[in-house]
Design an enzyme around this catalytic site. Structure first.
Site, short mmCIF file in Angstrom:
data_model
loop_
_atom_site.label_atom_id
_atom_site.label_comp_id
_atom_site.label_asym_id
_atom_site.label_seq_id
_atom_site.Cartn_x
_atom_site.Cartn_y
_atom_site.Cartn_z
N GLU A 117 0.83 -1.21 0.00
CA GLU A 117 0.00 0.00 0.00
C GLU A 117 0.86 1.26 0.00
O GLU A 117 0.50 2.27 -0.61
CB GLU A 117 -0.95 -0.02 1.20
CG GLU A 117 -2.06 -1.04 1.06
CD GLU A 117 -2.96 -1.08 2.27
OE1 GLU A 117 -4.06 -0.52 2.20
OE2 GLU A 117 -2.57 -1.66 3.30
N GLU A 137 -4.27 -9.73 3.01
CA GLU A 137 -5.02 -9.53 4.24
C GLU A 137 -6.24 -10.42 4.36
O GLU A 137 -6.58 -10.88 5.46
CB GLU A 137 -5.46 -8.06 4.36
CG GLU A 137 -4.35 -7.07 4.62
CD GLU A 137 -3.74 -6.50 3.35
OE1 GLU A 137 -3.04 -5.48 3.43
OE2 GLU A 137 -3.98 -7.08 2.27
#
Length: 260
Positions: A117, A137
């Site tokens: 990210e 995730e």
């Protein structure tokens, strides 16, 4: 510019380019609270400097840019603390995205979770042939929390982004390039040299014009982004109210071992 105190983030200042390195190679540059604090402080200092036109964001070691959150750090977070972490990570990525300097991510090894990210918030991404990218995730009972649900679809398209986010698949640098996730694949040995060459090429242009171009591009996304990021933080916090993520959270270590 003086180096930041501590060793979790290293900054080497050479106007007009600064190289910033994540420095926790013993845990594959996984972030904890201290690393996030030092990285934000370093980037704020750079952002305020009119002597710097470009930043190369990379890492120490050749196994990982960053595998995301430190397992021991994430495992003990409450739902409230998880939401605070998400907002902190979003703020860091917004700083990278909005700072006047061009930010180039130079990725060698794994860029996973929050680590990926952070690269998504950079203007450009170069990766070595041994790099791997992913938002795993979902395999841990969580969701991306640093703005990945917004930036990844913008970068590679909604369909491809959904597939990566829903499956948590880790992809190699060739596929990442083909998807448009990274700008160029280079050899590990030439990674930093290529990043520096690109940074120099950009800084030879009108740095003020480049800054305006960056701001103009970001304007497209700024209007409706905040409500989406707020939902991302809330959803991330909800994940920490379940037992599911606590059972799955150490799976990332197995994923990395199986893919190496």
């Amino acid at each position: 510019m003086a180096k930041m105190a501590g060793e979790l983030v290293k900054s080497d200042f050479k106007a007009p380019i600064t190289t910033v390195k994540l420095n926790r190679p013993q845990v594959l540059n996984a972030y904890n609270a201290d690393l996030l604090t030092q990285l934000e402080a370093t980037l704020k200092q750079i952002s305020d400097s009119d002597q710097i036109a470009a930043v190369i964001l990379t890492s120490v070691g050749n196994k990982a840019f960053s595998v995301g959150g430190d397992i021991d750090y994430l495992e003990n977070l409450s739902s409230k603390e998880a939401q605070a972490l998400s907002k902190r990570g979003q703020k860091l990525c917004e700083l990278i995205e909005s700072m006047p300097q061009v930010v180039i991510a130079a990725v060698d090894g794994y860029a996973l979770g929050g680590g990926m990210e952070i690269t998504l918030a950079c203007d450009l991404r170069l990766a070595s042939t041994r790099s791997r990218f992913g938002q795993p995730e979902v395999k841990l009972g969580m969701i991306p929390a640093f703005g990945g649900t917004q930036r990844l679809p913008r970068l590679i398209g909604e369909g491809e982004a959904k597939e990566l986010l829903y499956t948590g698949e880790i992809i190699d640098s060739t596929l990442a390039y083909n998807l448009g996730l990274i700008n160029k694949v280079v050899t590990p040995r030439s990674l930093l040299a290529e990043a520096e060459e690109l940074a120099l090429k950009i800084t030879e242009r009108s740095t003020k014009a480049v800054e305006y171009i960056k701001k103009a591009i970001n304007q497209k996304h700024s209007q409706n982004n905040q409500s989406a990021l707020e939902y991302e933080s809330q959803a991330f916090a909800e994940c920490f109210k379940t037992k599911d993520h606590r059972l799955r959270i150490r799976e990332i270590q197995k994923i990395i071992k199986a893919d190496s």
